[in-house]
Design a protein around this motif. Structure first.
Motif, PDB file in Angstrom:
ATOM      1  N   THR A 179       0.845  -1.186   0.000  1.00 50.19           N
ATOM      2  CA  THR A 179       0.000   0.000   0.000  1.00 50.19           C
ATOM      3  C   THR A 179       0.883   1.240   0.000  1.00 50.19           C
ATOM      4  O   THR A 179       1.943   1.268   0.615  1.00 50.19           O
ATOM      5  CB  THR A 179      -0.950   0.043   1.221  1.00 50.19           C
ATOM      6  OG1 THR A 179      -0.183   0.096   2.422  1.00 50.19           O
ATOM      7  CG2 THR A 179      -1.881  -1.157   1.255  1.00 50.19           C
ATOM      8  N   ILE A 180       0.408   2.247  -0.738  1.00 52.96           N
ATOM      9  CA  ILE A 180       1.067   3.546  -0.811  1.00 52.96           C
ATOM     10  C   ILE A 180      -0.009   4.622  -0.718  1.00 52.96           C
ATOM     11  O   ILE A 180      -1.165   4.383  -1.067  1.00 52.96           O
ATOM     12  CB  ILE A 180       1.874   3.710  -2.124  1.00 52.96           C
ATOM     13  CG1 ILE A 180       0.992   3.467  -3.358  1.00 52.96           C
ATOM     14  CG2 ILE A 180       3.097   2.811  -2.126  1.00 52.96           C
ATOM     15  CD1 ILE A 180       1.678   3.712  -4.700  1.00 52.96           C
ATOM     16  N   PRO A 181       0.370   5.811  -0.244  1.00 46.83           N
ATOM     17  CA  PRO A 181      -0.630   6.885  -0.185  1.00 46.83           C
ATOM     18  C   PRO A 181      -0.839   7.533  -1.556  1.00 46.83           C
ATOM     19  O   PRO A 181       0.068   7.550  -2.397  1.00 46.83           O
ATOM     20  CB  PRO A 181      -0.012   7.892   0.794  1.00 46.83           C
ATOM     21  CG  PRO A 181       1.464   7.643   0.720  1.00 46.83           C
ATOM     22  CD  PRO A 181       1.641   6.196   0.375  1.00 46.83           C
ATOM     23  N   ILE A 182      -2.043   8.072  -1.757  1.00 44.94           N
ATOM     24  CA  ILE A 182      -2.304   8.896  -2.937  1.00 44.94           C
ATOM     25  C   ILE A 182      -1.533  10.199  -2.740  1.00 44.94           C
ATOM     26  O   ILE A 182      -1.472  10.715  -1.630  1.00 44.94           O
ATOM     27  CB  ILE A 182      -3.819   9.150  -3.098  1.00 44.94           C
ATOM     28  CG1 ILE A 182      -4.478   7.893  -3.661  1.00 44.94           C
ATOM     29  CG2 ILE A 182      -4.104  10.360  -3.965  1.00 44.94           C
ATOM     30  CD1 ILE A 182      -5.956   8.007  -3.894  1.00 44.94           C
ATOM     31  N   PRO A 183      -0.913  10.732  -3.797  1.00 42.89           N
ATOM     32  CA  PRO A 183      -0.110  11.948  -3.626  1.00 42.89           C
ATOM     33  C   PRO A 183      -0.947  13.119  -3.126  1.00 42.89           C
ATOM     34  O   PRO A 183      -2.023  13.381  -3.642  1.00 42.89           O
ATOM     35  CB  PRO A 183       0.419  12.253  -5.032  1.00 42.89           C
ATOM     36  CG  PRO A 183       0.018  11.131  -5.901  1.00 42.89           C
ATOM     37  CD  PRO A 183      -0.963  10.290  -5.180  1.00 42.89           C
ATOM     38  N   LYS A 184      -0.454  13.779  -2.097  1.00 39.08           N
ATOM     39  CA  LYS A 184      -1.022  15.052  -1.638  1.00 39.08           C
ATOM     40  C   LYS A 184       0.113  15.797  -0.957  1.00 39.08           C
ATOM     41  O   LYS A 184       0.916  15.205  -0.243  1.00 39.08           O
ATOM     42  CB  LYS A 184      -2.211  14.850  -0.697  1.00 39.08           C
ATOM     43  CG  LYS A 184      -1.907  14.127   0.583  1.00 39.08           C
ATOM     44  CD  LYS A 184      -3.117  14.075   1.491  1.00 39.08           C
ATOM     45  CE  LYS A 184      -2.722  13.402   2.799  1.00 39.08           C
ATOM     46  NZ  LYS A 184      -3.787  13.350   3.743  1.00 39.08           N
ATOM     47  N   GLY A 185       0.216  17.058  -1.211  1.00 39.73           N
ATOM     48  CA  GLY A 185       1.331  17.816  -0.650  1.00 39.73           C
ATOM     49  C   GLY A 185       2.628  17.446  -1.340  1.00 39.73           C
ATOM     50  O   GLY A 185       2.668  17.125  -2.525  1.00 39.73           O
ATOM     51  N   LYS A 186       3.712  17.450  -0.571  1.00 38.78           N
ATOM     52  CA  LYS A 186       5.047  17.154  -1.109  1.00 38.78           C
ATOM     53  C   LYS A 186       5.131  15.673  -1.479  1.00 38.78           C
ATOM     54  O   LYS A 186       4.855  14.806  -0.658  1.00 38.78           O
ATOM     55  CB  LYS A 186       6.097  17.488  -0.046  1.00 38.78           C
ATOM     56  CG  LYS A 186       7.512  17.349  -0.536  1.00 38.78           C
ATOM     57  CD  LYS A 186       8.496  17.824   0.534  1.00 38.78           C
ATOM     58  CE  LYS A 186       9.906  17.738   0.030  1.00 38.78           C
ATOM     59  NZ  LYS A 186      10.560  16.481   0.334  1.00 38.78           N
ATOM     60  N   PRO A 187       5.521  15.362  -2.733  1.00 42.83           N
ATOM     61  CA  PRO A 187       5.622  13.951  -3.138  1.00 42.83           C
ATOM     62  C   PRO A 187       6.687  13.209  -2.331  1.00 42.83           C
ATOM     63  O   PRO A 187       7.705  13.776  -1.952  1.00 42.83           O
ATOM     64  CB  PRO A 187       6.030  14.027  -4.611  1.00 42.83           C
ATOM     65  CG  PRO A 187       5.821  15.432  -5.038  1.00 42.83           C
ATOM     66  CD  PRO A 187       5.874  16.283  -3.809  1.00 42.83           C
ATOM     67  N   LEU A 188       6.423  11.933  -2.069  1.00 42.91           N
ATOM     68  CA  LEU A 188       7.379  11.064  -1.389  1.00 42.91           C
ATOM     69  C   LEU A 188       8.152  10.324  -2.486  1.00 42.91           C
ATOM     70  O   LEU A 188       7.553   9.588  -3.278  1.00 42.91           O
ATOM     71  CB  LEU A 188       6.646  10.083  -0.474  1.00 42.91           C
ATOM     72  CG  LEU A 188       5.744  10.711   0.592  1.00 42.91           C
ATOM     73  CD1 LEU A 188       4.915   9.643   1.286  1.00 42.91           C
ATOM     74  CD2 LEU A 188       6.574  11.495   1.595  1.00 42.91           C
ATOM     75  N   ASP A 189       9.474  10.525  -2.529  1.00 42.32           N
ATOM     76  CA  ASP A 189      10.282  10.028  -3.648  1.00 42.32           C
ATOM     77  C   ASP A 189      10.071   8.547  -3.933  1.00 42.32           C
ATOM     78  O   ASP A 189       9.810   8.163  -5.071  1.00 42.32           O
ATOM     79  CB  ASP A 189      11.766  10.296  -3.393  1.00 42.32           C
ATOM     80  CG  ASP A 189      12.106  11.786  -3.476  1.00 42.32           C
ATOM     81  OD1 ASP A 189      11.285  12.557  -4.016  1.00 42.32           O
ATOM     82  OD2 ASP A 189      13.183  12.166  -2.996  1.00 42.32           O
TER      83      ASP A 189
END
Length: 166
Positions: free
Chosen positions: A139-149
């Motif tokens: 599982t990964i989060p949907i992008p919001k705010g600063k992207p996680l590399d």
């Protein structure tokens, strides 16, 4: 990978059900999931639970608003990086050092802000994804705010399929 914008939409429940189905089919599977910790009906943190049955804290609510130099925080939660790494890294390293003769499934729930404080975890996830003998269910989060590399790296891989959960 399963992705969702909000907590509590069922990503971990879905992972747990798929994991149970795969285990009962005799498919080799290892990994971990995160689980809410509640006290008096209130969420106080998250635990890491390995599929082999080990459990430990990932994060807890901190009543202290000051941050020390070695403290990792996400919102109101203080991340217990030592506990997380002690539970997860040996399992991932063991998976990565196995032979590629049989396909294995690795559950990684989740790859998010708390987990990404660990550089060793980032490296282990990259090695796991590069291994030809391992299929990752995560599982990964949907992008919001600063992207996680690492999350964006995973999302853009040609060999990854992302299902949005709502």
């Amino acid at each position: 990978f399963f992705s969702a914008l909000f907590l509590g939409v069922g990503k971990t429940t879905l992972i747990q059900k798929v994991t149970q189905a795969l285990k009962s089919s005799g498919i080799p599977i290892d990994g971990f999931y995160t689980e809410e910790v509640r006290e008096g009906g209130r969420r106080t943190g998250f635990d890491v639970v390995t599929l082999s049955g080990n459990r430990g804290p990932l994060s807890r609510v901190s009543s202290d608003s000051s941050t020390s130099r070695r403290e990792y925080r996400v919102g109101q939660y203080v991340v217990d990086l030592v506990s997380f790494e002690q539970l997860v890294l040996p399992m991932l390293r063991n998976l990565n050092h196995g032979g590629d003769t049989e396909k294995r499934i690795c559950v990684i729930d989740e790859i998010g802000k708390m987990e990404l404080f660990s550089q060793a975890f980032i490296q282990a996830v990259r090695q796991t994804l590069a291994g030809s003998g391992t299929v990752v269910l995560g599982t990964i989060p949907i992008p919001k705010g600063k992207p996680l590399d690492l999350v964006e790296e995973i999302r853009s891989r040609k060999d990854v399929k992302v299902f949005n959960v709502s």
